[in-house]
Design an enzyme around this catalytic site. Structure first.
Site, PDB file in Angstrom:
ATOM      1  N   ALA A 103     -10.162   1.048  -1.457  1.00 37.76           N
ATOM      2  CA  ALA A 103      -9.279  -0.162  -1.568  1.00 37.76           C
ATOM      3  C   ALA A 103     -10.096  -1.201  -0.499  1.00 37.76           C
ATOM      4  CB  ALA A 103      -7.999  -0.171  -1.119  1.00 37.76           C
TER       5      ALA A 103
ATOM      6  N   SER B 185      -5.900  -5.153   6.376  1.00 35.77           N
ATOM      7  CA  SER B 185      -6.433  -3.982   5.646  1.00 35.77           C
ATOM      8  C   SER B 185      -5.228  -3.947   4.408  1.00 35.77           C
ATOM      9  CB  SER B 185      -6.215  -2.806   6.375  1.00 35.77           C
ATOM     10  OG  SER B 185      -6.856  -1.620   5.919  1.00 35.77           O
ATOM     11  N   ASN B 186      -5.113  -2.744   3.896  1.00 34.09           N
ATOM     12  CA  ASN B 186      -4.216  -2.821   2.832  1.00 34.09           C
ATOM     13  C   ASN B 186      -3.509  -1.363   2.884  1.00 34.09           C
ATOM     14  OD1 ASN B 186      -5.764  -0.903   1.184  1.00 34.09           O
ATOM     15  ND2 ASN B 186      -7.370  -2.387   1.246  1.00 34.09           N
ATOM     16  N   ASP B 187      -2.702  -0.989   1.896  1.00 29.89           N
ATOM     17  CA  ASP B 187      -1.691   0.065   1.714  1.00 29.89           C
ATOM     18  C   ASP B 187      -2.428   1.211   1.399  1.00 29.89           C
ATOM     19  OD1 ASP B 187       0.609  -0.237   2.885  1.00 29.89           O
ATOM     20  OD2 ASP B 187       1.558  -1.143   1.115  1.00 29.89           O
ATOM     21  N   SER B 188      -3.557   1.388   1.106  1.00 31.37           N
ATOM     22  CA  SER B 188      -4.452   2.694   0.654  1.00 31.37           C
ATOM     23  C   SER B 188      -4.345   3.672   1.553  1.00 31.37           C
ATOM     24  CB  SER B 188      -5.595   2.342   0.185  1.00 31.37           C
ATOM     25  OG  SER B 188      -6.539   3.467  -0.134  1.00 31.37           O
TER      26      SER B 188
END
Ligand code: C5P
Length: 397
Positions: free
Chosen positions: A276, A210-213
């Protein structure tokens, strides 16, 4: 709510203790509140409680006219921008529907020309009684706003419909009602889909890419669009809450997000891709938890570019994309505008700690294919969202 003058009418049911909190929440948001109570309401909570918290004397008796300058129940009705009846008992609802003014509260409500917002709370059988239902219909037909009571544990010790909703829920509904009343709903009739959060691409049952959003920007945009009257669907991979008037679709992966956006695309007016979206997903998803090894290779495949595909399909839909970059922000944003056939690209620098991903604040520059870029300096995401929605309104009018 700032500087909103509220005549707060409290009638006699057990939910009076909850209306103290509602009144405090209104005051916290900047409203000025003056309270009137029925004598039955004073059996549950003393007028002193409301007086101390509202910093105004509480009206109970129609005939205790202490100030010869004014007839108090008329003065209160004329002073207020809105009348809130919370809780509204079956008895007061019946009186109001039938034009009876036999105490301070009902007399003031009879004299009220401002909008009236009622929060009924009572036993389920009293609520369902045909007389109460008829009275509620009558009040609605006269443009009073009658909130739907909550369902849950009642004072009688069993579960049913009739509960006084939580203050937050009442305030949310009140905000929408006030905006509608003032006619500030330029997006009324428009269907808007907002995506939010970082998608999760499963590797195995317990791991994902995943990512930091956080989803804050997307959720703020959905809220801002709803406040301007739009019918909003929020397709989100975030766990942040949503107001109940927004249709929420919970998703995990980019593919799920793609399917939901694609399904609704034909009938929507505006798509805001604040999510994101992970660029890649594991080619294979393991059925069981992967065991530890020294080296692991996970083969990734490209996810569909949702915005780009919708850009190729668009007829009259207005498309807003985001560009989260750490360098060459302008060049990348302009490239995305063109390549994805977007109408706006909201670019932000995610390389700085105090803005962008996972923070409450952001600074963005909005690029469009017709106007000069607009920069919104570092401020709350809620405010950025309102600014973006205002540009959407200008461009879609
Ligand atoms: O190409 P890039 O990921 O930088 O573009 C960002 C914009 O495109 C965002 O609005 C994002 O929501 C959208 N996007 C998408 N599908 C992807 C990747 C990004 O819709 N697979």
């Amino acid at each position: 709510m700032k500087n909103l003058k509220v005549a707060f009418y409290v009638t006699g049911g057990i939910a009076v203790y909850k209306s103290v909190n509602l009144m405090r929440e209104l005051i916290k948001r900047g409203a000025e509140v003056k309270v009137a109570m029925t004598t039955s309401a004073t059996e549950f909570v003393t007028p002193l409680t409301f007086q101390v918290l509202s910093k105004h004397a509480v009206h109970i008796d129609t005939f205790s006219e202490e100030d010869p300058q004014y007839v108090q129940h008329i003065h209160l009705a004329d002073w207020a921008d809105i009348a809130i009846v919370a809780p509204a008992t079956a008895n007061t609802i019946a009186k109001l529907a039938n034009g009876i003014g036999d105490n301070f509260v009902t007399s003031a409500l009879m004299a009220t020309t401002s909008p009236i917002f009622l929060v009924p709370a009572m036993n389920e059988h009293m609520l369902e009684h045909p007389a109460t239902q008829q009275n509620i219909r009558t009040l609605k037909s006269r443009k009073a706003y009658v909130m739907e009571p909550d369902t849950g544990f009642l004072a009688e010790g069993y579960s049913g419909k009739g509960r006084f909703p939580e203050s937050e829920m009442i305030i949310e509904e009140l905000e929408g009602y006030l905006l509608a009343y003032k006619g500030e709903r330029p997006l009324k009739g428009k269907k808007i889909v907002v995506t939010a959060g970082g998608t999760k691409e499963r590797i195995d049952p317990v791991r994902f890419i995943s990512n930091d959003s956080s989803g804050k920007m997307g959720h703020a945009l959905a809220d801002a669009a709803w406040k301007k009257g739009a019918e909003v669907t929020l397709i989100t991979a975030s766990t942040l809450p949503t107001r109940k008037q927004i249709k929420r679709v919970q998703v995990d992966s980019a593919k799920e997000m793609y399917n939901h956006v694609n399904e609704s695309f034909e009938t929507l007016d505006v798509l805001i891709m604040a999510a994101a979206v992970s660029d890649y997903a594991p080619l294979n998803q393991e059925e069981h938890k992967m065991k530890k090894k020294n080296n692991v290779t996970i083969e990734l495949q490209k996810n569909p570019d949702i915005l780009k595909e919708m850009g190729q399909k668009k007829v009259n839909q207005f498309l807003v994309g985001f560009a989260a970059e750490t360098e060459n922000i302008e060049a990348y944003a302009l490239k995305k505008l063109k390549e994805k056939h977007a109408d706006l690209i909201v670019a932000n620098d995610v390389g700085k700690k105090d803005r962008g991903f996972n923070t409450n604040d952001n600074e963005v520059t909005i690029y469009s294919n017709v106007d000069q870029p607009v920069t919104i300096s570092l401020t709350k995401k809620d405010e950025i969202a309102e600014n973006i929605i205002d540009i959407v309104i200008d461009r879609t009018e």
